[in-house]
Design an enzyme around this catalytic site. Structure first.
Site: not given
Lengths: 300, 300
Positions: B173, B241
């Site tokens: 990811k 983030k």
């Protein structure tokens, strides 16, 4: 209808196969190149040899140029014995080089009053695309001039897009290189990141290549890198040159482009390490050096 | 064969539609969420409500977590009233959050001795993918645990890739976000570059999107930007983030990632300007600010 007489100046890695395709399509062709060996190859295939860009221009209806960098094109177009000295009403100049948009505009402006029209027409697709006549061609300049030469461009390219006025083809090519460089650097970083963080980079690419990260770069390049192949393809030295053009253009327009500036410096580092002959995906060599970590070559 | 009892913790923008899909597929479901309103929505659809992650774990065979950031997942998994307190032999934990790979490994290592198995299974595909059950799921952890829950994951996702051991899903990811962020920033720069350098950005995208620069980002995002649409999609605050996670992980492994560092700072600037609610393509706002030039919205 008599076929237009074509001229081709600059028989390099890209120019030579493009000129050959034009010749094979049946156009009369006169060529010029600084080193004579490549001229002879074309003459053997039926081309005429010229002794200057001026002569090419004087004896052609359409002149192509395909040269390494901005100063080369400016010299051939506007310098001594250049195209400008062979200029004649109706001559159309097509520059397949990748150079500064402002230089393309300068050449257009200098030759337009002499009855000529200039198209900046940089290409994408590499030497394989040049050989196969499947290049993407990004064209800036007058629409009516493009219309006249469209059947000729269709010999050397598959996708021909009229982007806008003079210089717009070069702007599009620059935009292309902004995205390509960003993808190459990001690919290098994500592969080394994955490996150092304990995952198999090959599996990681497999997991992400179909999603939001999807790109031609991830479709094609990782498998070459995993096999230890960093041969061009598209040379890093040219990627570096194109990033220099973008930074110079950014300065002309007072533009701030942080990621281009970074990518420019990373490709400059690659060239400084004498690795400019690698494929542009070879930028991973710099990421490897920064991290003292070599991408593992596996046997899968 | 009795259906496995599922638990879902974290009913946010992504978690809620994923939990609903599991419920609709006929699985018994017990849910927990910090704010109770969303719990009630699920209860109305047939779920049970738990008062703690501990209770969810105690009463489930498979527990999903889907929380904003690393500390949230660590607290829910290993903290007071957490999953660890409801641990039982054979319980499988599936974390759909995007967090630090090292945290996923810490949770795996803490729960494995209790007879549990943990899969880090971050997703890509946004809230639309969550609603439609078409997410890409990148899985790290034990292959046998993944095999057991595969039919369940196929309810919420379309492409499920086992990347490797614990943490590998998170690494994939992160790698995905490295490429996505690079493309978003490059797209912002090339559009503003094209406009300032005198070309039509829409034509430029048209000219380059089929070549070496091809990517999902260029396929989908420019037309939204040209229409003045910077709504998410995928929020910039989450992109920021995720880049923070990558930088923290880079520090853990002593990694130098120049383009991630730059993209991290540009997304930090976007959040500092209170623009974190924009789509991640909204990073062009920072490029516009740097250049005092707004992308023109056209009517085409």
């Amino acid at each position: 209808m008599t076929k237009l007489r074509l001229g081709y100046i600059g028989l390099g890695r890209m120019g030579k196969p493009m000129a050959i395709n034009l010749l094979k399509a049946g156009y009369p062709l006169i060529v010029y190149n600084r080193s004579h060996g490549k001229v002879q190859e074309l003459v053997n295939l039926g081309a005429l040899a010229a002794t200057s860009p001026k002569q090419v221009a004087a004896e052609s209806d359409v002149v192509f140029t395909n040269l390494p960098d901005t100063p080369d094109v400016l010299a051939v177009a506007l310098g001594k014995d250049g195209i400008i000295e062979g200029a004649h009403e109706g001559l159309i100049c097509i520059d397949n080089s990748t150079i500064k948009p402002s230089a393309s505009r300068e050449i257009y402006a200098a030759l337009k009053p002499l009855g000529m029209s200039c198209l900046d027409a940089p290409v994408s697709g590499g030497d394989i695309g040049a050989q196969q006549g499947t290049l993407a061609i990004m064209v800036g300049g007058d629409a009516d001039a493009l219309e006249k030469v469209m059947p000729i461009l269709q010999v050397i390219g598959k996708t021909i897009t009229h982007v806008g006025g003079p210089g717009s083809g070069q702007v599009a090519k620059a935009a292309n290189q902004i995205m390509v460089a960003a993808q190459m650097v990001a690919m290098g970083e994500l592969l080394i990141f994955a490996q150092k963080a304990g995952a198999n980079p090959r599996k990681v690419v497999e997991a992400i290549k179909g999603g939001a990260a999807q790109c031609w770069t991830l479709d094609v390049k990782p498998q070459r890198l995993f096999a230890g192949n960093r041969e061009p393809g598209f040379r890093s030295a040219l990627q570096a040159k194109d990033l220099n053009i973008i930074m110079e253009t950014a300065r002309e327009y007072g533009l701030s482009l942080p990621s281009v500036a970074l990518d420019n410096q990373l490709y400059a580092a690659l060239c400084a390490m004498d690795l400019g002959e690698l494929d542009n995906s070879g930028i991973i060599s710099i990421i490897e050096t920064l991290n003292n970590e070599a991408l593992r070559i596996d046997e899968e």
